[in-house]
Design a protein around this motif. Structure first.
Motif, short mmCIF file in Angstrom:
data_model
loop_
_atom_site.label_atom_id
_atom_site.label_comp_id
_atom_site.label_asym_id
_atom_site.label_seq_id
_atom_site.Cartn_x
_atom_site.Cartn_y
_atom_site.Cartn_z
N UNK A 19 0.84 -1.20 0.00
CA UNK A 19 0.00 0.00 0.00
C UNK A 19 0.87 1.25 0.00
N UNK A 20 0.25 2.35 -0.42
CA UNK A 20 1.00 3.60 -0.55
C UNK A 20 1.66 4.01 0.76
N UNK A 21 0.93 3.92 1.87
CA UNK A 21 1.51 4.36 3.13
C UNK A 21 2.64 3.43 3.59
N UNK A 39 -3.16 5.86 10.26
CA UNK A 39 -3.85 4.98 9.31
C UNK A 39 -4.93 4.21 10.04
N UNK A 40 -6.01 3.93 9.33
CA UNK A 40 -7.15 3.23 9.92
C UNK A 40 -6.75 1.82 10.35
N UNK A 41 -7.43 1.32 11.39
CA UNK A 41 -7.24 -0.07 11.78
C UNK A 41 -7.61 -0.96 10.60
N UNK A 42 -6.77 -1.95 10.33
CA UNK A 42 -6.97 -2.81 9.17
C UNK A 42 -6.14 -2.40 7.99
N UNK A 43 -5.39 -1.30 8.11
CA UNK A 43 -4.57 -0.81 7.00
C UNK A 43 -3.15 -1.37 7.03
N UNK A 44 -2.90 -2.35 7.90
CA UNK A 44 -1.55 -2.89 7.99
C UNK A 44 -0.60 -1.93 8.69
N UNK A 45 -1.12 -1.23 9.70
CA UNK A 45 -0.36 -0.18 10.38
C UNK A 45 0.88 -0.72 11.07
N UNK A 46 0.73 -1.79 11.83
CA UNK A 46 1.87 -2.34 12.56
C UNK A 46 2.92 -2.88 11.60
N UNK A 47 2.47 -3.58 10.55
CA UNK A 47 3.41 -4.08 9.55
C UNK A 47 4.14 -2.91 8.89
N UNK A 211 -3.87 4.98 3.40
CA UNK A 211 -4.90 4.97 2.36
C UNK A 211 -6.27 4.92 3.01
N UNK A 212 -7.20 5.62 2.42
CA UNK A 212 -8.57 5.60 2.93
C UNK A 212 -9.18 4.23 2.70
N UNK A 213 -9.88 3.73 3.69
CA UNK A 213 -10.56 2.46 3.56
C UNK A 213 -12.05 2.66 3.33
#
Length: 802
Positions: A19-21, A39-47, A211-213
């Motif tokens: 993803x872009x972020x 970033x929203x939860x589910x956006x792979x934030x921790x990764x 990225x917007x979810x």
């Protein structure tokens, strides 16, 4: 970006794309930049936070500590460890990952300091202990990155103070250290970037936005009948909630307090005709019980979990279908955080239901939905760093190595919360850490620092290092006080924060009796039965504050009749009758209504500043009313309103809301009650003046209270400007009374008060007046029925057009 082959293959095997972020975080890592990812939860934030570390370690293997991950919860760190080890093993990367917390064995802790893993996952408290060891300099010498997860859970509070100071020390050890913050719910990104950056340089932190979810699917669950007048539990909807649980594979049901979670769990169990597996999770439960619930949830063995804020920063359960919020959410950021627990898939909407407890909560729920749709988040208020935390940190650094005063001050000032500390204040603080301060310096037990012979300071004795590590920490358990008659008969317990607001002569309702406080001694509230009305009829545990932005939106609803068309008919009729019988305040106005009711005189104000501020204001105004001879009988507060009743009418409310109340009655109240003494207990423990533990022995809450009370009395008499008394006052103002919102409220009242003198109760007053009746109802089984009758009786009077 071009990822190394193991990573591209791993992403491809899952059908994922970079993803872009995530690419932006990799670029920031390559450039060595600090970064804040929102970033929203589910956006792979921790990764996203770990990708630069994994890529760098793949290209440049090492046996040194490369990345430190700091989380607010031990359970979250353990969850992240599992989620990291899986991909590392699947890609065959030579990277070691371990956790460190209070549950880690002493042998493993010792080994981690000499032979750390590549990635160490920990908490602020464990990190503070790590930097107290002499070998911390070698352990962190090659540290490249610190990743701070859920940064919003740290920064505005004392744990954030501790972490910020630890980051300053790590930066001094490893100047090239890169700081990374992760969050899903931040409103003021500039403030957080300044907190994260060395020397508060927000411009040095790259902002990365996710990225917007998919927009969340949020609904307000309405009752089959009318929206209730009062209550905040939503228990009327348990049948509807149980039906939602039956429709979904897994549901998390959030409650705002532990007591409410217990109530809702029991109510759900009563109507669980299908015997679906449900469980409960909150911070007062035994750790093993929480872990069993977490494991059952992760394995898909539960259909529903009733939880509190203990899961706001929830574990990565991707199969949660629905989140239900019992009662109003109190803030759009909190609502989004909780909704994010559902599905953890960015491209699919999270499903959520809000169950408002009463008509004001319906307005709040609608305000929260509007805020989420508008992308509006609740702003956190940053305050100066706490002095008791700074004292603990200075002692930790002294345990690691001698220090020079000027150099340490410069390091401390590089931490955002402590930019305000100057040389004079720091000298006072060092004096406290050194020997306890002027009034205590003659006692050897308070001597902790000694000259090192080279113009600096060292710990006075090696045993003090072990003692510090045994007692360090920011979280001080809130003890309870026994409520007793003079003859020793025990009625039960009240939490200390409530007892700390009491003074001799105050009355409160407890165990079905009206009790008058005679004295507070050690850990006992001594009382006698009285026929006087209970002056303090309502008290509950620490409550989540209604956010300022949601309060503003609710005020906007009241002032805009064009917005009422989308409200349920009963809520719309309520507001229409208020406009007919009294007025509805415009944004910025403070509406105060006065009217007679059942032989007493009532004053009802609608500040919308939250229960904590209203409760404190009620205490202050009743004291001012007593002086004016108005003979107040009691008060009750909600998040939206404050009601006070008295034997004599209030002719001029403006005089009661004078801002001078914060200088006169507030100071008198705090000093006359045990509020300041209890705040002192906490700062004395955190600041290291009082030790909770000795090897093999832990002091009881009563012993700690006895020790701190003695010192408090000595300092008040002989050194009233002592550093810890200053810290205790800051705590009493900031945390226990919500004084900042009180100040804003009183400033607004001076110019915008709208006084309506009525002949009878107004429609808007019904929800808060029903709370008075709640206190006289004994037993949960009859509570709803009797309160419903009371609300109907009040509504009959208030909703008549003439």
């Amino acid at each position: 970006m071009n990822l190394p082959a193991p990573f591209t293959d791993w992403f491809a095997a899952r059908g994922w794309r970079l993803r872009r972020h995530q690419a932006d975080m990799l670029r920031a890592g390559e450039r060595g930049e600090h970064a804040l990812l929102v970033a929203a939860t589910g956006a792979g934030k921790t990764l996203s936070g770990f990708l630069p570390t994994l890529v760098d370690l793949t290209a440049h293997p090492t046996d040194r500590l490369h990345t430190l991950y700091v989380s607010p919860l031990k359970a979250l760190a353990a969850d992240v460890e599992r989620n990291l080890l899986g991909p590392i093993a699947e890609m065959g990367l030579p990277i070691s990952v371990e956790s460190r917390s209070g549950d880690t064995s002493s042998d493993k802790k010792a080994r981690q300091r000499s032979r750390p893993p590549n990635i160490l996952l920990t908490t602020p408290e464990s990190l503070s202990l790590l930097i107290s060891y002499p070998d911390s300099f070698s352990m962190f010498a090659d540290l490249k990155t610190v990743v701070i997860d859920e940064i919003h859970a740290f920064a505005p509070g004392k744990r954030g103070d501790l972490l910020s100071l630890a980051l300053a020390r790590l930066q001094a050890i490893a100047p090239g250290l890169r700081r990374v913050g992760l969050s899903a719910t931040i409103a003021d990104t500039t403030a957080y970037r300044a907190w994260l950056a060395p020397d508060s340089d927000a411009g040095s932190v790259t902002l990365v936005e996710g990225e917007a979810g998919a927009d969340p699917d949020i609904q307000i669950l309405l009752p089959e009948g009318a929206v209730p007048w009062a209550g905040h539990s939503g228990r009327y909807a348990v049948h509807q909630v149980m039906a939602e649980v039956a429709k979904n594979r897994t549901t998390i049901i959030f409650c705002n307090t532990r007591g409410l979670a217990e109530l809702i769990f029991q109510e759900l169990w009563k109507v669980n005709d299908l015997s679906l597996p449900i469980a409960i999770h909150h911070g007062s439960l035994d750790r093993e019980a929480r872990q069993r619930a977490e494991a059952a949830m992760a394995e898909g063995r539960l259909r529903a979990l009733v939880a509190t804020s203990s899961l706001d920063l929830g574990l990565d359960w991707g199969d949660v279908d629905c989140v239900i919020q019992m009662g109003a959410p109190k803030g759009s950021s909190r609502l989004l955080q909780r909704i994010g627990r559902a599905n953890h898939r960015l491209d699919e909407p999270s499903k959520a239901l809000i169950v408002p407890g009463n008509r004001f909560e319906y307005l709040e729920a609608q305000a929260a939905l509007d805020a989420v749709k508008a992308g509006e988040r609740d702003a956190d208020r940053f305050r100066p760093g706490a002095l008791d935390v700074l004292a603990q940190h200075v002692m930790a650094l002294a345990c690691a190595a001698p220090f020079q005063e000027d150099a340490l001050l410069a390091e401390i000032r590089s931490a955002a919360p402590y930019r305000w500390v100057d040389a004079t204040l720091f000298s006072r603080l060092l004096g406290f850490v050194r020997d306890g301060g002027y009034a205590l310096k003659s006692y050897d037990r308070f001597r902790r620092l000694a000259p090192d012979g080279q113009g600096g300071w060292r710990i006075a004795h090696p045993r003090l290092a072990a003692q510090h590590r045994l007692n360090a920490g920011i979280i001080v358990d809130a003890p309870t006080l026994d409520v007793r008659f003079k003859n020793g008969r025990r009625l039960g317990t009240v939490e200390e924060y409530f007892a700390s607001t009491l003074s001799p002569g105050d009355t409160f309702a407890f165990a079905g009796l009206s009790l008058e406080v005679e004295s507070i001694r050690d850990s006992d509230v001594l009382v006698r039965a009285t026929t006087k009305p209970a002056r303090i009829p309502s008290y509950v545990g620490a409550r989540m504050a209604l956010s300022t932005r949601l309060a503003d939106r609710v005020r906007g609803f009241l002032a805009d009749p064009t917005s009422w068309a989308r409200f349920p008919a009963d809520v719309r009729f309520w507001l229409e009758m208020q406009a007919l019988r009294s007025v509805l305040p415009r944004p910025g106005e403070l509406l105060v209504e006065t009217f007679p009711h059942e032989g007493n005189h009532y004053l009802v104000a609608y500040p919308f500043e939250g229960w904590n501020a209203h409760q404190s204001l009620g205490m202050l105004i009743t004291k001012r009313m007593e002086r004016a001879g108005l003979q107040p009988l009691g008060f009750v507060a909600s998040d939206y309103a404050l009601a006070i009743w008295s034997l004599r009418p209030v002719a001029d409310p403006a005089a009661l809301f004078d801002a001078a109340i914060l200088e006169d009655e507030f100071v008198e109240w705090v000093e006359g009650s045990h509020l300041l003494k209890r705040a002192f207990r906490e700062v004395a423990v955190i600041g290291g003046l009082i030790e909770r533990q000795h090897p093999g022995k832990r002091k009881t809450g009563k012993q700690v209270t006895f020790s701190t009370d003695l010192i408090f009395d000595v300092l008040r008499k002989y050194e009233p400007d002592h550093l810890l008394l200053e810290a205790a006052w800051a705590d009493a103002r900031e945390r226990l009374t919500d004084v900042a919102r009180l100040g804003d409220l009183l400033d607004r009242a001076a110019g915008t008060m709208l006084h309506q003198k009525l002949e009878r109760i107004s429609p808007l007053a019904i929800p808060v007046l029903v709370l008075i009746g709640r206190e006289s109802v004994a037993g949960a089984d009859v509570d709803d029925a009797l309160l419903g009758e009371l609300a109907d009786s009040l509504a009959d009077q208030a909703m008549r057009p003439t």
